[in-house]
Design a protein around this motif. Structure first.
Motif, PDB file in Angstrom:
ATOM      1  N   LYS A  75       4.473  -6.723   2.922  1.00  0.00           N
ATOM      2  CA  LYS A  75       3.168  -6.980   3.531  1.00  0.00           C
ATOM      3  C   LYS A  75       2.107  -6.847   2.450  1.00  0.00           C
ATOM      4  O   LYS A  75       2.020  -5.805   1.786  1.00  0.00           O
ATOM      5  N   ALA A  78       3.090  -5.601  -1.082  1.00  0.00           N
ATOM      6  CA  ALA A  78       3.657  -4.257  -1.177  1.00  0.00           C
ATOM      7  C   ALA A  78       4.958  -4.246  -0.381  1.00  0.00           C
ATOM      8  O   ALA A  78       5.118  -4.997   0.583  1.00  0.00           O
ATOM      9  N   TYR A  79       5.876  -3.405  -0.795  1.00  0.00           N
ATOM     10  CA  TYR A  79       7.160  -3.269  -0.124  1.00  0.00           C
ATOM     11  C   TYR A  79       7.140  -2.029   0.757  1.00  0.00           C
ATOM     12  O   TYR A  79       6.616  -0.990   0.359  1.00  0.00           O
ATOM     13  N   TYR A  80       7.723  -2.158   1.944  1.00  0.00           N
ATOM     14  CA  TYR A  80       7.735  -1.049   2.891  1.00  0.00           C
ATOM     15  C   TYR A  80       9.148  -0.806   3.414  1.00  0.00           C
ATOM     16  O   TYR A  80       9.898  -1.763   3.624  1.00  0.00           O
ATOM     17  N   GLU A  82      10.479   1.564   6.688  1.00  0.00           N
ATOM     18  CA  GLU A  82      10.137   2.491   7.768  1.00  0.00           C
ATOM     19  C   GLU A  82      11.396   2.740   8.586  1.00  0.00           C
ATOM     20  O   GLU A  82      11.901   1.833   9.242  1.00  0.00           O
ATOM     21  N   LYS A  88       8.963   7.053   5.968  1.00  0.00           N
ATOM     22  CA  LYS A  88       8.250   5.837   5.577  1.00  0.00           C
ATOM     23  C   LYS A  88       7.980   5.873   4.087  1.00  0.00           C
ATOM     24  O   LYS A  88       7.714   6.926   3.528  1.00  0.00           O
ATOM     25  N   LYS A  90       6.143   3.229   0.837  1.00  0.00           N
ATOM     26  CA  LYS A  90       5.455   2.005   0.405  1.00  0.00           C
ATOM     27  C   LYS A  90       5.526   1.954  -1.114  1.00  0.00           C
ATOM     28  O   LYS A  90       5.214   2.943  -1.779  1.00  0.00           O
ATOM     29  N   GLU A  92       4.305  -0.265  -4.534  1.00  0.00           N
ATOM     30  CA  GLU A  92       3.451  -1.306  -5.109  1.00  0.00           C
ATOM     31  C   GLU A  92       3.765  -1.420  -6.600  1.00  0.00           C
ATOM     32  O   GLU A  92       3.977  -0.416  -7.271  1.00  0.00           O
ATOM     33  N   ALA A 102       5.083   8.066   0.138  1.00  0.00           N
ATOM     34  CA  ALA A 102       6.100   8.338   1.152  1.00  0.00           C
ATOM     35  C   ALA A 102       5.641   9.446   2.086  1.00  0.00           C
ATOM     36  O   ALA A 102       4.858  10.318   1.702  1.00  0.00           O
ATOM     37  N   GLU A 109      12.079   6.862   0.638  1.00  0.00           N
ATOM     38  CA  GLU A 109      11.765   6.865  -0.791  1.00  0.00           C
ATOM     39  C   GLU A 109      13.043   6.874  -1.623  1.00  0.00           C
ATOM     40  O   GLU A 109      13.100   6.275  -2.693  1.00  0.00           O
TER      41      GLU A 109
END
Length: 145
Positions: A75, A78-80, A82, A88, A90, A92, A102, A109
């Motif tokens: 999104k 950026a990579y996510y 969840e 969670k 993210k 970048e 995280a 992570e």
């Protein structure tokens, strides 16, 4: 929330400073808290000991490794990941470092760390807020007989 900066360390510095990662941590920490001329000097030192992130190759590798994972999505560049709202993370990608944020358990992570560890051998993760740092893929010391 945990936040890591990940740097690709030049091979010669990575092998020379193996076991003395604290020196890298201190460099990044001093840079974070400096200003003016000192910040400029520390920036040059960081540029000297780090490699530019191979963006395109890394993006392709991350996508290839994680595209089938149901918890993974992209999104706004950026990579996510969840995982059931318990974990969670993210990631970048920037020119000189990666930023991983995280929350929750360490599962999400860890997935990113594993992928990055396999992509390059000299990633150093630095968590300035919690004073933690370490290699994603520890360098094996040579044994001379």
């Amino acid at each position: 929330m945990r936040a890591y900066q990940l740097y690709l360390i030049e091979d010669e510095f990575a092998s020379h400073y193996f076991g003395r990662e604290r020196m890298f941590f201190q460099l990044f920490e001093e840079f974070e808290h400096s200003s003016g001329e000192m910040k400029s000097i520390l920036s040059k030192q960081i540029d000297f000991v780090t490699k530019t992130i191979p963006g395109l190759r890394l993006h392709q590798y991350i996508h290839q490794q994680l595209q089938r994972k149901k918890d993974f999505f992209i999104k706004k560049s950026a990579y996510y990941i969840e995982m059931n709202k318990k974990s969670k993370a993210k990631l970048e990608v920037f020119d000189r470092c990666l930023v991983l944020e995280a929350a929750g358990s360490y599962e999400a992570e860890t997935v990113f760390f594993e992928v990055l560890r396999k992509s390059e051998s000299s990633f150093l993760a630095v968590d300035l807020q919690h004073h933690r740092y370490g290699w994603l893929k520890p360098i094996k010391e040579r044994k001379f007989v």
